[in-house]
Write an enzyme that holds these catalytic residues in place. Structure first.
Site, PDB file in Angstrom:
ATOM      1  N   HIS A  64       0.877  -1.157   0.072  1.00 21.77           N
ATOM      2  CA  HIS A  64       0.140   0.035  -0.025  1.00 21.77           C
ATOM      3  C   HIS A  64       0.779   1.128   0.022  1.00 21.77           C
ATOM      4  CE1 HIS A  64      -4.194   1.663   1.021  1.00 21.77           C
ATOM      5  NE2 HIS A  64      -3.302   2.555   1.145  1.00 21.77           N
ATOM      6  N   GLY A  72      -4.469  15.615  -0.435  1.00 20.99           N
ATOM      7  CA  GLY A  72      -5.384  16.609  -1.040  1.00 20.99           C
ATOM      8  C   GLY A  72      -6.676  16.798  -0.312  1.00 20.99           C
ATOM      9  N   GLU A  73      -6.702  16.478   0.848  1.00 24.77           N
ATOM     10  CA  GLU A  73      -7.699  16.609   1.549  1.00 24.77           C
ATOM     11  C   GLU A  73      -8.184  17.828   2.226  1.00 24.77           C
ATOM     12  OE1 GLU A  73      -6.978  12.762   3.306  1.00 24.77           O
ATOM     13  OE2 GLU A  73      -7.735  11.607   1.773  1.00 24.77           O
ATOM     14  N   HIS A 198      -9.614   0.311   2.494  1.00 18.16           N
ATOM     15  CA  HIS A 198      -9.357   1.097   3.390  1.00 18.16           C
ATOM     16  C   HIS A 198     -10.716   1.431   4.277  1.00 18.16           C
ATOM     17  CE1 HIS A 198      -8.786   5.779   4.742  1.00 18.16           C
ATOM     18  NE2 HIS A 198     -10.098   5.629   4.831  1.00 18.16           N
ATOM     19  N   ARG A 230      -6.253   1.578  13.374  1.00 18.69           N
ATOM     20  CA  ARG A 230      -6.883   3.049  13.488  1.00 18.69           C
ATOM     21  C   ARG A 230      -7.289   3.293  14.765  1.00 18.69           C
ATOM     22  NH1 ARG A 230      -8.418   6.722   9.675  1.00 18.69           N
ATOM     23  NH2 ARG A 230      -8.363   5.231   7.882  1.00 18.69           N
ATOM     24  N   ASP A 286       1.581   2.819   3.646  1.00 20.52           N
ATOM     25  CA  ASP A 286       0.598   3.893   3.197  1.00 20.52           C
ATOM     26  C   ASP A 286       1.449   5.060   2.885  1.00 20.52           C
ATOM     27  OD1 ASP A 286      -1.819   5.156   2.614  1.00 20.52           O
ATOM     28  OD2 ASP A 286      -2.408   5.488   4.834  1.00 20.52           O
ATOM     29  N   SER A 290      -0.974  11.532   3.194  1.00 13.54           N
ATOM     30  CA  SER A 290      -0.717  13.079   4.004  1.00 13.54           C
ATOM     31  C   SER A 290      -1.132  12.539   5.427  1.00 13.54           C
ATOM     32  CB  SER A 290      -1.665  14.103   3.560  1.00 13.54           C
ATOM     33  OG  SER A 290      -3.032  13.619   3.492  1.00 13.54           O
TER      34      SER A 290
HETATM   35 ZN    ZN Z   1      -6.351   4.481   3.222  1.00 17.65          ZN
END
Ligand code: ZN
Length: 390
Positions: A64, A72-73, A198, A230, A286, A290
């Site tokens: 990944h 870009g969020e 995801h 997470r 990952d 960002s």
């Molecule tokens: Zn993700």
């Protein structure tokens, strides 16, 4: 270039003891207690590598990475840059799988395919997922099945986002169709057809995956839910999910790290203590995603970029700080992803496998050298092969 590595302790990832390894071209030809070169083989010009006080382990597999950048969020200025070859090789990664992410508008799959090919031309082994966070899935050809079957580099679809505010909030039937198409494309092409998922922080977590199991038609063996570390709720769901035979993936770059603590390594320790089989767990970095930083009041105060180097750093921490044996810890970035992604000649130090190797210093377990498909990429911690524009 052909090599013989002498006197190194080999973790295949299973511990093999002290061995000599013969590499001709891009393949591991022989692993033996002692290899001597007789005159007949002189023409191969073997270069000797002294492996004393070193561990030889398989090149790492990272399933990944945002090759083109991600993010870009937080607006256009928060789009992260493209990855470079040595970002990958310095982290010991010799096989990497690229994905898009949230943004499939300003970044697209053709550009990802070009970048995937570029990295392979520069010396490592690469694959990519078709699609992005979104369902309906964006593809290069007519569909997921076609992309996986026709495009050599496409190994699956993803990362499809579920339970996240950036997900397109697909209903179960839409998600199920994506799994079916990946499965059929994989079957037809002799590939894994993996669906990289995801997972966001939504409380329904892995519900869709359980529904697939309940229906009993499709397998979940080609689904890899990621970001499972997470939060504790998702980690616990992941723990239970593995008992059904499913696989889970932990993300290393977004996990909190303090000198002796590594959240991803701690999660691995927790899972193993809860009797999750090590074979059902993988890590991925990952990378280039960002990583927004927030102050106490939740205001964003800066951005960082996910690093490939976090992948092995988490494994190393699992060994040094959490008491997990090296053989087990290595599996999550070598043998396990090779099995899930059906990479037959990867992930193990084995005769006739590709010569993807990492040489570790025995004292501190730091990466000293990296060999990808028989070519030395990192030597004594320095990149000897750089990307075209580095
Ligand atoms: Zn993700």
């Amino acid at each position: 270039m052909n090599f013989i590595i002498k006197n190194a302790e080999v973790y295949s990832p299973a511990y093999l003891g002290k061995k000599d390894i013969m590499i001709i071209g891009d393949k591991i030809i022989k692993i033996q207690d002692e290899i001597t070169i007789n005159n007949n083989l002189n023409f191969l010009n073997f270069q000797l590598i002294d492996g004393s006080h070193k561990y030889i382990v398989p090149g790492f597999i990272d399933s990944h990475e945002h090759f083109l950048g991600g993010g870009g969020e937080g607006g256009f200025h928060t789009r992260t840059p493209e990855i470079q070859l040595t970002d990958i090789t310095k982290g010991g990664v010799t096989t990497a799988i690229g994905c898009l992410g949230t943004d499939s508008v300003a970044r697209n799959l053709r550009a990802l395919l070009a970048k995937t090919r570029a990295l392979e031309e520069e010396g490592i082994t690469t694959y990519m997922y078709t699609g992005s966070y979104r369902i309906p899935v964006d593809t290069i050809t007519e569909g997921i099945r076609e992309d996986i079957m026709i495009i050599d580099k496409v190994i699956g679809v993803g990362e499809i986002a579920l339970e996240d505010h950036r997900s397109s909030q697909p209903c179960y039937e839409e998600f199920n169709k994506v799994v079916a198409e990946a499965n059929i494309g994989g079957m037809l092409a002799g590939k894994a057809g993996v669906v990289d998922v995801h997972m966001g922080k939504g409380k329904n977590g892995l519900e869709y995956l359980y529904r697939i199991i309940e229906e009993g038609i499709l397998s979940v063996k080609n689904i890899l839910p990621t970001h499972i570390n997470r939060n504790q709720n998702l980690l616990d769901q992941g723990k239970d999910y593995t008992k059904t035979g499913g696989f889970i993936d932990l993300t290393t770059s977004s996990s909190k790290v303090k000198s002796q603590e590594n959240q991803c390594a701690a999660s691995l320790k927790y899972l193993l203590e809860e009797d999750v089989p090590i074979d059902n767990i993988t890590f991925s970095s990952d990378a280039q995603g960002s990583l927004p930083k927030f102050d106490k009041n939740g205001n964003m105060i800066g951005m960082k970029i996910g690093q490939v180097s976090s992948l092995y750093a988490a494994v190393r921490s699992a060994v040094l700080n959490y008491g997990i044996d090296l053989e087990s810890a290595l599996k999550v970035i070598t043998k396990n992803p090779a099995q899930i992604f059906k990479l037959k000649n990867k992930g193990r130090v084995k005769e006739n496998n590709e010569a993807d190797l990492v040489i570790l210093n025995r004292d501190d377990l730091l990466i000293e050298s990296v060999i990808a498909r028989g070519k030395v990429m990192i030597k004594n911690k320095e990149a000897v092969v750089e990307g075209t524009f580095e």
